[in-house]
Scaffold this active site. Structure first.
Site, PDB file in Angstrom:
ATOM      1  CG  PHE A  90      -1.950   0.827   1.484  1.00  0.00           C
ATOM      2  CD1 PHE A  90      -3.027   0.412   0.211  1.00  0.00           C
ATOM      3  CD2 PHE A  90      -2.188   1.809   2.064  1.00  0.00           C
ATOM      4  CE1 PHE A  90      -3.958   2.145   0.549  1.00  0.00           C
ATOM      5  CE2 PHE A  90      -2.687   3.117   1.731  1.00  0.00           C
ATOM      6  CZ  PHE A  90      -3.497   2.830   0.778  1.00  0.00           C
ATOM      7  NE  ARG A 130     -10.315  -2.173  -2.606  1.00  0.00           N
ATOM      8  CZ  ARG A 130      -9.645  -1.648  -2.239  1.00  0.00           C
ATOM      9  NH1 ARG A 130      -8.510  -1.613  -1.291  1.00  0.00           N
ATOM     10  NH2 ARG A 130     -10.277  -0.065  -1.063  1.00  0.00           N
ATOM     11  CG  ASP A 168      -0.609  -1.017   7.287  1.00  0.00           C
ATOM     12  OD1 ASP A 168      -2.023  -1.762   7.810  1.00  0.00           O
ATOM     13  OD2 ASP A 168      -0.588  -0.366   7.002  1.00  0.00           O
ATOM     14  CE1 TYR A 224      -9.993   4.389   5.504  1.00  0.00           C
ATOM     15  CE2 TYR A 224      -9.015   5.628   7.669  1.00  0.00           C
ATOM     16  CZ  TYR A 224      -8.860   5.598   6.618  1.00  0.00           C
ATOM     17  OH  TYR A 224      -7.660   4.844   5.444  1.00  0.00           O
ATOM     18  CE  LYS A 225      -8.631   0.964   4.232  1.00  0.00           C
ATOM     19  NZ  LYS A 225      -7.470   0.774   3.891  1.00  0.00           N
TER      20      LYS A 225
HETATM   21  C1  LIG Z   1      -6.852   2.020   4.338  1.00  0.00           C
HETATM   22  C2  LIG Z   1      -5.051   1.965   4.119  1.00  0.00           C
HETATM   23  C3  LIG Z   1      -4.717   3.023   5.239  1.00  0.00           C
HETATM   24  C4  LIG Z   1      -4.519   4.159   5.666  1.00  0.00           C
HETATM   25  O1  LIG Z   1      -4.425   5.207   5.865  1.00  0.00           O
HETATM   26  P1  LIG Z   1      -4.369   6.066   6.657  1.00  0.00           P
HETATM   27  O2  LIG Z   1      -3.251   6.309   6.507  1.00  0.00           O
HETATM   28  O3  LIG Z   1      -5.202   5.802   7.341  1.00  0.00           O
HETATM   29  O4  LIG Z   1      -5.272   7.347   5.691  1.00  0.00           O
HETATM   30  C5  LIG Z   1      -2.726   2.288   5.409  1.00  0.00           C
HETATM   31  N1  LIG Z   1      -2.803   0.955   4.814  1.00  0.00           N
HETATM   32  C6  LIG Z   1      -3.106   0.070   4.160  1.00  0.00           C
HETATM   33  C7  LIG Z   1      -3.048  -1.046   4.715  1.00  0.00           C
HETATM   34  C8  LIG Z   1      -4.464   0.398   3.861  1.00  0.00           C
HETATM   35  O5  LIG Z   1      -4.823  -0.398   3.017  1.00  0.00           O
END
Ligand SMILES: *Cc1c(COP(=O)(O)O)cnc(C)c1O
Length: 414
Positions: A128, A373, A199, A224-225
């Site tokens: 990511f 997705r 992560d 938030y997911k």
């Molecule tokens: C959604 C996501 C993030 C989001 O990071 P934010 O700092 O909260 O915007 C980070 N890492 C992964 C793998 C994600 O899927």
């Protein structure tokens, strides 16, 4: 579960699903099949009421006394402790704070300081983006000598050596849903003396995670997911108990101080995970996150994850059976492999197909360059929903309905 499940079979699955009533605990618009809970989880019904209470009674009436009287001050630890139950950590190993990106920075710098003399952070290409950007940021801040080494996942274990300080990976890949063997990679890292940071943004609340069993060192994840904490919900940070006395946050703000209300000139880290707090926590967002986490704590998670796997299999197989001849291919592992709870397909016109689906009330998302997705969230989806959504994908692809020019206009958020 087969692709040929008849309407009667699907109805039977939904009718006998002990988790089906959980859907009523969420606010979802009529006519929408929401397959994006891996990007922004749906709104729990309890959240609006709880936020109203926090706004009116706690903020509006109790004012500043709420920090003590209404548990605001300890909310980051309390909600962290609840998330711990979802990721196989002890309650005192998880803190809610900041964004995932900021927590990555804190974890990376803390981990590198625990491995002085080692200069390499290992990750994979296609991780990511924020993970890679935050490694770069941390290394830039620390100065010369450090390097980020990106290695394909199959070669990671071989690439670990006595210069490896940290292995930072996303447990479930955000595009492909491919899942790392967390325990095996962590053990390989430990064998060469390196630490790990996982992560869990696409794992927490989506698949079983056992940080303690895997002997993970650090972890971060999104609120938030799958945790349904609401847009921009604060994130979480895990630091294994065995590192907590030695690990230091590079962002030592007053909320991570041993005695914030002593107002000392000098910084002294709080004991335990609290030292990874920085500034004042966002109480409204934390209250919403707690509601989302409570929904997951209230259900039988083994049953929930099993339902998720069944829905993933139904969706993937039904889409592929209908579209394989039309340029749609599965991205990532088949349903019966270790994987996360979203399903991705490649198609040259994935963007337009996703837009055409959204216009039909089937909400998924697009990830550049060619991936559609779909997040499968068993808290509020059933077999009938997933089958109808798969049929909509097939219909949009086979009919060419996506060719309507209005579906090609790109927006800022995809
Ligand atoms: C959604 C996501 C993030 C989001 O990071 P934010 O700092 O909260 O915007 C980070 N890492 C992964 C793998 C994600 O899927």
């Amino acid at each position: 579960m087969t692709t040929v499940a008849t309407p009667a079979e699907l109805e039977q699955l939904d009718a006998t699903d002990p988790l089906a009533p959980v859907r009523e605990r969420f606010t979802l618009p009529d006519g929408v099949i929401y397959l994006d809970g891996n990007s922004l989880g749906a709104l729990p019904r309890a959240t609006a009421e709880r936020l109203s209470q926090v706004v009116h009674a706690e903020w509006g009436r109790d004012l500043i006394t709420s920090w003590n009287a209404n548990g605001w001050f300890t909310a980051p630890q309390r909600v962290g402790g609840k998330i711990a139950a979802l990721v196989g950590a002890a309650p005192h190993e998880v803190l809610v704070a900041d964004s995932t990106s900021v927590n990555l920075f804190k974890a990376i710098v803390a981990a590198l300081a625990l491995r002085p003399g080692r200069r390499t952070v290992l990750s994979e290409p296609g991780n990511f983006p924020t993970d890679l950007y935050m490694i770069e940021s941390a290394l830039r801040t620390l100065g010369a000598g450090y390097r980020l080494h990106l290695v394909e996942r199959t070669a990671l274990a071989d690439a670990m050596d006595d210069d490896t300080a940290l292995v930072l990976l996303t447990h479930v890949h955000y595009k492909t849903a491919e899942q790392f063997d967390m325990a095996a990679i962590t053990q390989a890292a430990h064998r060469v003396g390196a630490l790990t940071c996982w992560d869990l943004s696409h794992s927490a609340g989506a698949v079983p995670v056992d940080l303690r069993a895997a002997t993970a060192d650090f972890a971060v994840g999104c609120g938030y997911k799958y945790l349904n904490g609401g847009p921009g919900a604060p994130a979480f940070l895990f630091v294994a108990e065995r590192h907590q006395d030695a690990a230091q946050s590079p962002l030592g703000g007053w909320m991570g101080h041993a005695q914030p209300f002593a107002f000392d000139d000098a910084y002294a880290p709080a004991p335990g995970i609290t030292r990874f707090a920085c500034g004042t926590p966002p109480i409204l967002s934390l209250a919403a996150l707690e509601c989302g986490v409570d929904e997951l704590l209230a259900v039988d998670r083994a049953a929930l994850f099993a339902k998720g796997r069944s829905l993933v299999a139904l969706f993937a197989e039904r889409v592929l059976a209908g579209t394989a001849a039309d340029g749609v291919s599965l991205v990532g592992p088949p349903p019966d492999h270790p994987r996360g709870s979203h399903v991705s397909f490649a198609h040259a016109h994935a963007y337009e197909i996703v837009q055409a689906l959204i216009a039909r009330g089937v909400i998924g998302d697009f990830r550049a360059p060619d991936v559609m997705r779909f997040g499968i969230t068993p808290l509020y989806l059933g077999w009938g929903d997933v089958a109808r959504a798969a049929d909509a994908v097939v219909e949009v692809v086979l009919s060419g309905a996506w060719r309507d020019p209005r579906f090609a206009a790109r927006q800022a958020v995809t």
